[in-house]
Design an enzyme around this catalytic site. Structure first.
Site, short mmCIF file in Angstrom:
data_model
loop_
_atom_site.label_atom_id
_atom_site.label_comp_id
_atom_site.label_asym_id
_atom_site.label_seq_id
_atom_site.Cartn_x
_atom_site.Cartn_y
_atom_site.Cartn_z
N SER A 222 0.28 -4.70 31.08
CA SER A 222 0.31 -3.58 30.14
C SER A 222 1.46 -2.64 30.47
O SER A 222 1.93 -2.57 31.60
CB SER A 222 -1.01 -2.81 30.19
N ASP A 223 1.89 -1.89 29.47
CA ASP A 223 2.83 -0.81 29.71
C ASP A 223 2.06 0.39 30.27
O ASP A 223 0.83 0.46 30.16
CB ASP A 223 3.57 -0.43 28.43
N ALA A 224 2.79 1.32 30.86
CA ALA A 224 2.16 2.42 31.57
C ALA A 224 1.28 3.27 30.65
O ALA A 224 1.74 3.76 29.62
CB ALA A 224 3.21 3.30 32.24
#
Length: 760
Positions: A222-224
């Site tokens: 996932s992205d942050a």
């Protein structure tokens, strides 16, 4: 075997980015994520290569593979030989960015390779080949492609829903991910923050239906903070347990959420399991893929890891520095050369402009081991007495209504006092989508940039505008407001006020344009160096609101050309500009992305003819009168985006770039052979000096039942030829670039095509 020996609680903990150690099994603490976009980043000193868009301008697969090898070797060095007190670097590198550069106003334009999906996919494969390494079993690093899917907007990027027609998805957006996966050089993919066609990318069915259909074991990171955004920003789910369960079912394996604190992720998955939203088998599938990624880097068998002996003496070593020099040279594009204005000989030169004496990093750069500016490189080659420098920015003092001025102490601390205050170099960087008011920088001549610390206290101590929040940017209303915090400067010289209580005006003490004009008149030739700072008005979280140069830079250029028409414009930028006036009035124009430590040497060698420019534009440069589609219009076909569907005349077209030599092309044939479609032709250097040509083959479909592109890149290769030398070329054409999406599937190659080949 490791998976079977883990407890359920231990497996849930491994779903977070910061995986804890499991000492009883010999598992060390581990985390996903190390940036390596154009060199190892965020680890400290590293070889800094040109920005990705500059690497795209090289069109050179072999070069990108070599850079990937160098970057991953330096990441390995920081893994096995970290500085004292620093954690070992992660071998899971979040690079490259493969989003096609559809809209040149995108803040992260600098991070992509090209507006074309074939060029993007091929260069990504080349770079990932270097990142992965050539060992048959152990990966030097494990690359993760970013950002899936249809991500070209920073404005409200975590909640925006982009509508993408199915044909655009399958012909334009998806191939840049699928082709590197098919090549077997990619370990993972990172979803983008946005929604596509109503569905957040972190729960999008295409994660499984498209990505895992090609590579079942691909890891999805996932992205942050994106997992939390599913509830908190996008409001797509009512609870975190539901959102995390949906992301796990969709295919997300690693959760970059809540910084280094895994507790919320553990709590959410524990609840999802208790509620029956997920099963232990779902957790096992994700953790199994993560453990397999770790195993692929040799972590679990260090005795047989061929890279385990890598030490930090390889960081910025001579070989990597030479590679950086080659990359900086190859990335330069000669946009205009009227009357053979370039190269020039050792005449006296005025180097004018705010970027002539600077080499700038971006958000995803390592720490420069050294930096050669354009000004310094020209002085080195021409002699110090033949180069005049003028930054061309105004010098100002900050004056309060009662006449007191801002003074700077020996340590850069500021105060309001009587008498002449500190002198600052003032630059206006213009506006952006996120800030319709111009932003400014103020650099003390004796100290550093005017900045505000976490408490808002002002000082002149910053080395350069930098940081996730850029606290060195100021708005003038005419009160001084910090762009990072949105707060006004108070009487205490602290940015802590919601209201403009203290009006600090800029009092000019020296005219930057006049200084530049004087320098231009004193020299035989002028090199004007303009462009952007990668931390200002065009970067992650900030989109540009147009294509124009900042007004201050445009004014400077016109004044200098009026003073001395023998002017070369060097643009150092992360994206295209609409430079219509310059294209009509400046004899020679070079463009380079921010090219890293060797930028100055590369530009100077090109200006003086020691290096023949061979770069080609990786995206269209539109003119000022081009009405661009709306940023959220992702329909490249219907909206007329990119060279494939744009019907107007470009200022500088995709693939454009000039040389100091000329090339001749023999007849082009395209045939279907046992191993696929092949374009065959001969190319000859018909000029007097060695040079690089980027051979580009395009197809124009003639009888598709859907709207066809004006032309589509189907093959390319960069070659080097001596004068009179001929290369007999055979270029493979992938079938997918000759195909179109219709009635739920890719069709083709079918019908008839017109094929053309050339250097643009």
């Amino acid at each position: 075997m490791v998976l079977a020996d883990l407890t359920l609680a231990e497996k849930i903990a491994l779903l977070h980015q910061s995986q804890p150690a499991v000492p009883r099994l010999g598992l060390e603490a581990w985390h996903t994520g190390c940036e390596a976009l154009h060199g190892a980043a965020g680890l400290g000193r590293a070889t800094v290569f040109p920005q990705a868009v500059g690497l795209g301008a090289t069109w050179d697969r072999a070069l990108l593979t070599a850079i990937g090898e160098a970057a991953s070797t330096e990441v390995r060095a920081y893994r096995h030989d970290p500085p004292e007190g620093a954690p070992p670097a992660s071998l899971n590198v979040w690079s490259p960015v493969v989003n096609p550069l559809r809209d040149p106003r995108w803040g992260r334009n600098e991070e992509g390779y090209s507006e074309d999906p074939l060029a993007t996919a091929e260069l990504a494969i080349a770079y990932c080949t270097g990142l992965r390494g050539r060992h048959p079993a152990v990966w030097r690093t494990a690359p993760v492609l970013k950002h899936f899917l249809a991500y070209n907007v920073e404005t409200e990027r975590d909640i925006v829903d982009v509508i993408v027609p199915e044909r655009v998805l399958y012909e334009y957006e998806l191939p840049v991910f699928l082709e590197p996966l098919r090549a077997g050089v990619v370990a993972g993919v990172m979803p983008a923050y946005n929604l596509v066609n109503g569905v957040p990318n972190h729960v999008h069915p295409l994660l499984g239906r498209a990505l895992r259909a090609v590579k079942p074991d691909v890891v999805v990171c996932s992205d942050a903070q994106a997992p939390s955004n599913l509830v908190e920003r996008e409001r797509y789910f009512a609870t975190h347990a539901e959102s995390h369960a949906a992301a796990l079912h969709a295919g997300v394996d690693s959760y970059t959420d809540n910084g280094t604190d895994p507790a919320p992720t553990i709590e959410r998955f524990t609840e999802a399991l208790a509620r029956g939203l997920i099963t232990e088998a779902d957790i096992d599938a994700a953790v199994g893929r993560l453990l397999a990624l770790r195993a692929s880097t040799g972590e679990f068998d260090p005795a047989h890891d061929p890279y385990a002996g890598t030490r930090r003496d390889v960081v910025a070593c001579d070989a990597h520095n030479r590679l950086a020099a080659r990359a900086a040279r190859e990335s330069i594009v000669l946009l205009r050369n009227d009357g053979g204005a370039l190269p020039f000989t050792d005449r006296s030169v005025a180097v004018v402009g705010p970027l002539g004496g600077r080499v700038l990093r971006d958000w995803y750069s390592g720490t420069l081991p050294y930096a050669v500016t354009i000004e310094a490189a020209l002085r080195d080659r021409l002699g110090p007495d033949r180069v005049i420098a003028a930054e061309g920015v105004d010098l100002v003092r900050l004056v309060a209504p009662d006449g007191r001025q801002v003074h700077a102490g020996p340590d850069g601390a500021l105060s309001l006092a009587e008498g002449p205050g500190a002198v600052f170099a003032h630059q206006d960087w213009g506006t952006s989508v996120q800030c319709p008011d111009p932003v400014h920088t103020l650099r003390s001549l004796d100290h550093g940039y005017l900045t505000a610390d976490d408490d808002g206290v002002l000082s002149a101590t910053a080395e350069t505008p930098d940081g996730w929040v850029v606290r060195e940017l100021w708005e003038l209303h005419p009160a001084l407001r910090n762009n990072g915090s949105g707060l006004y400067v108070s009487e205490r010289l602290v940015a802590d006020s919601d209201t403009p209580d203290l009006e600090l005006r800029l009092e000019r003490v020296a005219d930057g344009v006049a200084e530049a004009v004087a320098a231009a008149r004193a020299a035989e030739r002028v090199v004007v160096v303009l462009g952007n700072d990668p931390h200002i008005n065009g970067r992650e979280t900030v989109d540009r609101d147009g294509l124009a140069l900042p007004a201050q830079q445009e004014e400077l250029l016109r004044a200098v050309v009026a003073a001395n028409p023998d002017t070369v414009l060097v643009l150092v930028s992360s994206y295209p500009y609409a430079i219509d006036w310059a294209a009509a009035n400046v004899p020679a124009i070079l463009w380079t992305a921010h090219a890293g430590q060797e930028q100055g040497n590369a530009v100077a060698d090109t200006l003086l003819g020691a290096s023949n420019p061979g770069g080609r534009l990786p995206q269209t440069w539109y003119g000022a009168d081009t009405k661009l589609p709306a940023p959220l219009d992702y329909d490249v076909i219907g909206a007329g985006w990119t060279y494939q569907y744009h019907r107007g005349t470009a200022l500088f077209p995709f693939g454009h770039g000039l040389s100091y030599t000329t090339f001749g092309y023999g007849p082009l044939t395209v045939t279907h052979e046992d191993d696929g479609w092949v374009a065959a032709l001969s190319v000859t250097n018909t000029g007097l000096v060695p040079g690089d040509e980027v051979v580009q083959v395009y197809a124009t479909p003639r009888d598709w039942p859907v709207e066809a592109p004006v032309r589509r890149l189907v093959a390319f290769e960069r070659i080097t030829l001596e004068p009179g030398e001929t290369s007999e070329m055979r270029l493979p054409i992938p079938e997918w670039v000759l195909s179109y999406w219709h009635e739920g599937r890719l069709n083709g190659p079918t019908g008839t095509f017109g094929f053309t080949a050339g250097g643009a």
